[in-house]
Enzyme design. Structure first.
Site, PDB file in Angstrom:
ATOM      1  N   HIS A  83     -10.002   0.855   4.583  1.00  0.00           N
ATOM      2  CA  HIS A  83      -8.216   1.557   5.580  1.00  0.00           C
ATOM      3  C   HIS A  83      -8.316   2.055   7.022  1.00  0.00           C
ATOM      4  CE1 HIS A  83      -4.204   2.000   6.596  1.00  0.00           C
ATOM      5  NE2 HIS A  83      -4.254   0.908   5.598  1.00  0.00           N
ATOM      6  N   GLU A 123      -5.232  -5.459  10.992  1.00  0.00           N
ATOM      7  CA  GLU A 123      -4.513  -4.422  10.608  1.00  0.00           C
ATOM      8  C   GLU A 123      -4.752  -3.505  12.057  1.00  0.00           C
ATOM      9  OE1 GLU A 123      -2.409  -2.973   7.103  1.00  0.00           O
ATOM     10  OE2 GLU A 123      -4.420  -1.584   7.275  1.00  0.00           O
ATOM     11  N   GLY A 153       2.170   2.284  11.574  1.00  0.00           N
ATOM     12  CA  GLY A 153       3.267   2.656  10.801  1.00  0.00           C
ATOM     13  C   GLY A 153       4.014   3.339  12.084  1.00  0.00           C
ATOM     14  N   ASN A 190       1.012  -1.032  -0.314  1.00  0.00           N
ATOM     15  CA  ASN A 190       0.266   0.676  -0.296  1.00  0.00           C
ATOM     16  C   ASN A 190       0.828   1.298   0.520  1.00  0.00           C
ATOM     17  OD1 ASN A 190      -1.883   1.981   0.447  1.00  0.00           O
ATOM     18  ND2 ASN A 190      -2.380   1.857   2.431  1.00  0.00           N
ATOM     19  N   SER A 236       3.569  -2.750  10.580  1.00  0.00           N
ATOM     20  CA  SER A 236       4.548  -2.486  10.492  1.00  0.00           C
ATOM     21  C   SER A 236       5.252  -3.173   9.846  1.00  0.00           C
ATOM     22  CB  SER A 236       4.758  -2.413  12.229  1.00  0.00           C
ATOM     23  OG  SER A 236       4.481  -0.824  12.150  1.00  0.00           O
ATOM     24  N   GLU A 276      -6.678   4.511   7.655  1.00  0.00           N
ATOM     25  CA  GLU A 276      -6.495   5.914   7.891  1.00  0.00           C
ATOM     26  C   GLU A 276      -7.827   6.714   7.235  1.00  0.00           C
ATOM     27  OE1 GLU A 276      -3.043   5.074   5.186  1.00  0.00           O
ATOM     28  OE2 GLU A 276      -2.369   5.151   7.671  1.00  0.00           O
ATOM     29  N   LYS A 288       0.215   4.337  -0.157  1.00  0.00           N
ATOM     30  CA  LYS A 288      -0.346   5.344   0.339  1.00  0.00           C
ATOM     31  C   LYS A 288      -0.565   6.762  -0.780  1.00  0.00           C
ATOM     32  CE  LYS A 288       0.383   3.175   4.931  1.00  0.00           C
ATOM     33  NZ  LYS A 288       0.180   3.204   6.399  1.00  0.00           N
TER      34      LYS A 288
HETATM   35  C1  PEP Z   1      -1.284  -0.097   6.338  1.00  0.00           C
HETATM   36  O1  PEP Z   1      -0.975   1.787   6.151  1.00  0.00           O
HETATM   37  O2  PEP Z   1      -2.197  -0.618   5.677  1.00  0.00           O
HETATM   38  C2  PEP Z   1       0.532  -0.760   7.046  1.00  0.00           C
HETATM   39  C3  PEP Z   1       0.142  -1.404   6.863  1.00  0.00           C
HETATM   40  O3  PEP Z   1       1.225   0.346   7.230  1.00  0.00           O
HETATM   41  P1  PEP Z   1       2.742  -0.176   7.781  1.00  0.00           P
HETATM   42  O4  PEP Z   1       2.897  -1.372   7.343  1.00  0.00           O
HETATM   43  O5  PEP Z   1       3.255   1.779   7.737  1.00  0.00           O
HETATM   44  O6  PEP Z   1       2.076   0.193   9.427  1.00  0.00           O
END
Ligand code: PEP
Length: 259
Positions: free
Chosen positions: A95, A167, A173, A9, A213, A97, A11
């Site tokens: 997601h 998630e 992040g 992803n 992460s 976010e 972003k």
């Molecule tokens: C995500 O945004 O789906 C995600 C898992 O981000 P990160 O790997 O940066 O934690």
């Protein structure tokens, strides 16, 4: 047997030149993926360019969201058929976010998910609890609510076409991933719910990814968990070598855990 799936992803990152370079480098390094499926989700502006770079290869294209209507007066939005037209086969829905920043509700997420299915895209439904919810013991209640609401109105026969991504919001992040045990427990719970909503066979076929992460150093242990079928990768997917290392390790760990 569920083939491990790794989704990058990207972003809101990347100029056209950067997106082309990243996609090109990943394609170059993953010519014939064995035992793993790979998807990248660039920002909307780079979809057409990345589609060209990936054309004819094994890496598939996804988008980070879509609107639930096929067309209309929805300024700034992109529909599922538009994504299909540009070459997408996948789309992320729900997601965290977008839930937080845009205020996407479970109801809207469910509409998006059904729009994706209706137009032949594979939706990846993201669910996950906040740190506070986990602290208060609401992890399972939260993900159950999000899963049930996100899949509302989807016919039992269609549930097998969906991918779920667990998630935890506190892991996105932050550099702090869920432990394999923490994630495996939630994945098992989600699979149990899918069994209830569809059937045991469908639940066994649906892939449930972990996201939060993920990096080369932790992906093995996560995917080695029987219930974890791959990863949704944010930050670490922006570096071609790092992302490819995750893909390779996920393939090995997935194969080993199913031996
Ligand atoms: C995500 O945004 O789906 C995600 C898992 O981000 P990160 O790997 O940066 O934690």
């Amino acid at each position: 047997m569920r083939t491990p799936l790794v989704i990058g992803n990207w972003k809101m990152h990347g100029t056209l030149a950067e997106a082309r370079a990243l996609a090109g480098a990943i394609r170059e390094m993953i010519r014939r993926p064995r035992g793993v499926q790979v998807v990248v989700c660039p920002p909307f502006t780079a979809l057409a360019a990345v589609a060209e770079v990936l054309a004819g290869g094994p890496i598939q294209l996804g988008a980070q969201t879509c609107h639930h209507e096929p067309a209309g007066a929805h300024t700034g939005e992109i529909s599922a058929p538009m994504l299909v037209d540009v070459g997408c086969r996948w789309v992320l829905v729900g997601h965290s976010e977008r839930r937080k920043e845009i205020g996407e509700s479970d109801e809207v997420i469910s509409l998006k998910l059904r729009a994706a299915l209706a137009h032949g895209l594979t939706p990846v439904l993201c669910v996950g609890e906040t740190a506070e919810e986990r602290r208060q013991g609401f992890t399972f209640t939260t993900v159950e609510g999000q899963l049930r609401a996100g899949l509302a109105g989807v016919a039992a026969g269609e549930l097998g076409k969906v991918v779920i991504a667990y998630e935890p919001v506190w892991a996105i992040g932050t550099g702090v991933n869920a432990t394999p045990g923490q994630a495996g427990e939630v994945h098992g719970y989600l699979r149990g719910l899918l069994s209830e909503l569809a059937s045991k066979e469908v639940a066994q076929a649906v892939r449930i990814l972990y996201g939060g992460s993920v990096k080369g150093e932790n992906v093995d242990a996560l995917v080695a968990e029987a219930e974890i079928d791959g990863a949704l990768v944010g930050g670490a997917s922006l570096n071609a070598q790092g992302f490819v290392a995750i893909v390779r390790r996920a393939a090995r760990a997935g194969a080993a855990s199913k031996e």
